[in-house]
Design a protein around this motif. Sequence first.
Motif, PDB file in Angstrom:
ATOM      1  N   PRO A 115       0.800  -1.234   0.000  1.00  7.86           N
ATOM      2  CA  PRO A 115       0.000   0.000   0.000  1.00  7.86           C
ATOM      3  C   PRO A 115       0.835   1.287   0.000  1.00  7.86           C
ATOM      4  O   PRO A 115       0.259   2.376   0.084  1.00  7.86           O
ATOM      5  CB  PRO A 115      -0.822  -0.114   1.296  1.00  7.86           C
ATOM      6  CG  PRO A 115      -0.806  -1.549   1.665  1.00  7.86           C
ATOM      7  CD  PRO A 115       0.514  -2.064   1.197  1.00  7.86           C
ATOM      8  N   LEU A 116       2.157   1.195  -0.100  1.00 12.62           N
ATOM      9  CA  LEU A 116       2.996   2.388   0.011  1.00 12.62           C
ATOM     10  C   LEU A 116       2.706   3.393  -1.100  1.00 12.62           C
ATOM     11  O   LEU A 116       2.646   4.607  -0.847  1.00 12.62           O
ATOM     12  CB  LEU A 116       4.474   1.991  -0.005  1.00 12.62           C
ATOM     13  CG  LEU A 116       5.484   3.138   0.166  1.00 12.62           C
ATOM     14  CD1 LEU A 116       5.267   3.843   1.501  1.00 12.62           C
ATOM     15  CD2 LEU A 116       6.914   2.613   0.061  1.00 12.62           C
ATOM     16  N   LEU A 140       0.110   8.921  -2.495  1.00 14.39           N
ATOM     17  CA  LEU A 140      -0.844   9.800  -3.163  1.00 14.39           C
ATOM     18  C   LEU A 140      -1.533  10.733  -2.181  1.00 14.39           C
ATOM     19  O   LEU A 140      -2.059  11.779  -2.572  1.00 14.39           O
ATOM     20  CB  LEU A 140      -1.892   8.967  -3.912  1.00 14.39           C
ATOM     21  CG  LEU A 140      -1.364   8.047  -5.009  1.00 14.39           C
ATOM     22  CD1 LEU A 140      -2.516   7.275  -5.641  1.00 14.39           C
ATOM     23  CD2 LEU A 140      -0.600   8.827  -6.069  1.00 14.39           C
ATOM     24  N   GLU A 141      -1.531  10.369  -0.907  1.00 17.96           N
ATOM     25  CA  GLU A 141      -2.194  11.173   0.121  1.00 17.96           C
ATOM     26  C   GLU A 141      -1.213  12.044   0.903  1.00 17.96           C
ATOM     27  O   GLU A 141      -1.645  12.902   1.668  1.00 17.96           O
ATOM     28  CB  GLU A 141      -2.935  10.237   1.104  1.00 17.96           C
ATOM     29  CG  GLU A 141      -3.929   9.295   0.435  1.00 17.96           C
ATOM     30  CD  GLU A 141      -5.040  10.037  -0.272  1.00 17.96           C
ATOM     31  OE1 GLU A 141      -5.431  11.126   0.226  1.00 17.96           O
ATOM     32  OE2 GLU A 141      -5.510   9.553  -1.311  1.00 17.96           O
ATOM     33  N   LEU A 175       5.696  12.161   1.530  1.00 21.30           N
ATOM     34  CA  LEU A 175       6.011  10.795   1.128  1.00 21.30           C
ATOM     35  C   LEU A 175       6.194  10.716  -0.382  1.00 21.30           C
ATOM     36  O   LEU A 175       7.069   9.986  -0.870  1.00 21.30           O
ATOM     37  CB  LEU A 175       4.904   9.840   1.589  1.00 21.30           C
ATOM     38  CG  LEU A 175       5.107   8.357   1.272  1.00 21.30           C
ATOM     39  CD1 LEU A 175       6.407   7.846   1.866  1.00 21.30           C
ATOM     40  CD2 LEU A 175       3.920   7.539   1.794  1.00 21.30           C
ATOM     41  N   HIS A 176       5.403  11.479  -1.107  1.00 24.91           N
ATOM     42  CA  HIS A 176       5.526  11.528  -2.564  1.00 24.91           C
ATOM     43  C   HIS A 176       6.926  11.986  -2.979  1.00 24.91           C
ATOM     44  O   HIS A 176       7.579  11.366  -3.830  1.00 24.91           O
ATOM     45  CB  HIS A 176       4.459  12.486  -3.117  1.00 24.91           C
ATOM     46  CG  HIS A 176       4.599  12.796  -4.564  1.00 24.91           C
ATOM     47  ND1 HIS A 176       4.283  11.902  -5.559  1.00 24.91           N
ATOM     48  CD2 HIS A 176       5.025  13.922  -5.207  1.00 24.91           C
ATOM     49  CE1 HIS A 176       4.496  12.445  -6.743  1.00 24.91           C
ATOM     50  NE2 HIS A 176       4.953  13.673  -6.561  1.00 24.91           N
ATOM     51  N   TYR A 177       7.429  13.047  -2.354  1.00 24.36           N
ATOM     52  CA  TYR A 177       8.769  13.534  -2.686  1.00 24.36           C
ATOM     53  C   TYR A 177       9.843  12.592  -2.158  1.00 24.36           C
ATOM     54  O   TYR A 177      10.902  12.446  -2.787  1.00 24.36           O
ATOM     55  CB  TYR A 177       8.968  14.941  -2.129  1.00 24.36           C
ATOM     56  CG  TYR A 177       8.203  15.985  -2.905  1.00 24.36           C
ATOM     57  CD1 TYR A 177       8.580  16.322  -4.204  1.00 24.36           C
ATOM     58  CD2 TYR A 177       7.089  16.621  -2.362  1.00 24.36           C
ATOM     59  CE1 TYR A 177       7.884  17.265  -4.934  1.00 24.36           C
ATOM     60  CE2 TYR A 177       6.380  17.571  -3.084  1.00 24.36           C
ATOM     61  CZ  TYR A 177       6.782  17.894  -4.374  1.00 24.36           C
ATOM     62  OH  TYR A 177       6.080  18.826  -5.098  1.00 24.36           O
ATOM     63  N   ALA A 178       9.591  11.953  -1.024  1.00 27.64           N
ATOM     64  CA  ALA A 178      10.556  10.990  -0.495  1.00 27.64           C
ATOM     65  C   ALA A 178      10.726   9.814  -1.448  1.00 27.64           C
ATOM     66  O   ALA A 178      11.845   9.302  -1.629  1.00 27.64           O
ATOM     67  CB  ALA A 178      10.111  10.498   0.879  1.00 27.64           C
ATOM     68  N   VAL A 179       9.643   9.380  -2.073  1.00 27.24           N
ATOM     69  CA  VAL A 179       9.712   8.288  -3.047  1.00 27.24           C
ATOM     70  C   VAL A 179      10.612   8.671  -4.223  1.00 27.24           C
ATOM     71  O   VAL A 179      11.477   7.897  -4.657  1.00 27.24           O
ATOM     72  CB  VAL A 179       8.296   7.914  -3.537  1.00 27.24           C
ATOM     73  CG1 VAL A 179       8.362   7.055  -4.802  1.00 27.24           C
ATOM     74  CG2 VAL A 179       7.542   7.173  -2.440  1.00 27.24           C
ATOM     75  N   HIS A 180      10.442   9.891  -4.728  1.00 23.77           N
ATOM     76  CA  HIS A 180      11.252  10.321  -5.861  1.00 23.77           C
ATOM     77  C   HIS A 180      12.710  10.546  -5.465  1.00 23.77           C
ATOM     78  O   HIS A 180      13.622  10.304  -6.269  1.00 23.77           O
ATOM     79  CB  HIS A 180      10.653  11.586  -6.473  1.00 23.77           C
ATOM     80  CG  HIS A 180       9.390  11.323  -7.239  1.00 23.77           C
ATOM     81  ND1 HIS A 180       8.157  11.314  -6.644  1.00 23.77           N
ATOM     82  CD2 HIS A 180       9.181  11.020  -8.550  1.00 23.77           C
ATOM     83  CE1 HIS A 180       7.231  11.041  -7.550  1.00 23.77           C
ATOM     84  NE2 HIS A 180       7.824  10.855  -8.711  1.00 23.77           N
ATOM     85  N   ARG A 226      -2.452  -1.508  -6.010  1.00 21.93           N
ATOM     86  CA  ARG A 226      -3.892  -1.505  -5.755  1.00 21.93           C
ATOM     87  C   ARG A 226      -4.273  -0.367  -4.817  1.00 21.93           C
ATOM     88  O   ARG A 226      -3.436   0.222  -4.162  1.00 21.93           O
ATOM     89  CB  ARG A 226      -4.309  -2.853  -5.167  1.00 21.93           C
ATOM     90  CG  ARG A 226      -4.098  -4.017  -6.132  1.00 21.93           C
ATOM     91  CD  ARG A 226      -4.335  -5.348  -5.500  1.00 21.93           C
ATOM     92  NE  ARG A 226      -4.140  -6.437  -6.464  1.00 21.93           N
ATOM     93  CZ  ARG A 226      -4.102  -7.718  -6.144  1.00 21.93           C
ATOM     94  NH1 ARG A 226      -4.201  -8.071  -4.867  1.00 21.93           N
ATOM     95  NH2 ARG A 226      -3.929  -8.632  -7.073  1.00 21.93           N
ATOM     96  N   GLY A 227      -5.559  -0.087  -4.782  1.00 20.77           N
ATOM     97  CA  GLY A 227      -6.075   0.947  -3.890  1.00 20.77           C
ATOM     98  C   GLY A 227      -5.786   2.359  -4.357  1.00 20.77           C
ATOM     99  O   GLY A 227      -5.817   3.292  -3.558  1.00 20.77           O
TER     100      GLY A 227
END
Length: 266
Positions: A141-142, A147-148, A152-157, A212-213
Amino acid sequence: MHAAYHGALDWLPFLLVVLVTYQYLAAAWLQWKSEPGWRLWRCGFFLLGSTLLAIAFWPSLMIWAHGDLVGHMTLHLLIGMFAPLCWVLAAPMTLLLKTLPQTGGKWVVALLHSRFMRAVAHPVTALLLNVGGMYVLYLTPLYAASLESPLLHYAVHLHFLLAGYLFCWAILAEPDASPHRLSLRFRLIVLFAAIATHSLLGKLMYGWGFPRGTGHTLEHIQAAAQWMYYGGDLAEVLLAVVLMTCWLRRPMGRREGLLGAGAHPD
């Protein structure tokens, strides 16, 4: 205030790329004027990588990719695969060591030879951080959580960029000196493992509808999975071509050392 904060945050990655590029070019200019100088084609590679990152980090594209899985995969390829290869070929660590004063240079050398750097710069570790991180992101679910959460979005990139850079550096082991002396055969095996596991992830996403989700339709997820599958193959084949080109440019005696029985994983 909340909207203004996110507006400023949206520009931060782009501005950091501009700042890092300016610092690299300024240091390269100083070296180019001195002896033995600095090869200008390395600046070209750094500029190419920075251009790819600047495109990927442009705020409107980041916003589009935040809600579009195909867009996300497009940025993933730019940030985590193509741009890191360009930056590695620009030898930023070598330039940094040539530019820093002696005290700063000793600190960087100590960091590069630390246990932590030896661990993360090993090809197997870099493979786990790079491709393994993708499995964690897309099969759990990460991704939906990113997306929320803007942070976290910037940490992923950021993870894409750092893990991609480490993997390219670990496989090429040059032009910045690697803390490991590993054979070409071993590094090719790790690269082929990366190609296989990356392709498998694309097939899992296509066949089982991961991640998913997220609210995306199966057709949209499959389109993103295809983009990852073929785009990832292109990037990794390009990395293999660069690796073999670097090896062929070495003197014959050093090639034998890379392939010989004496060169083994440490």
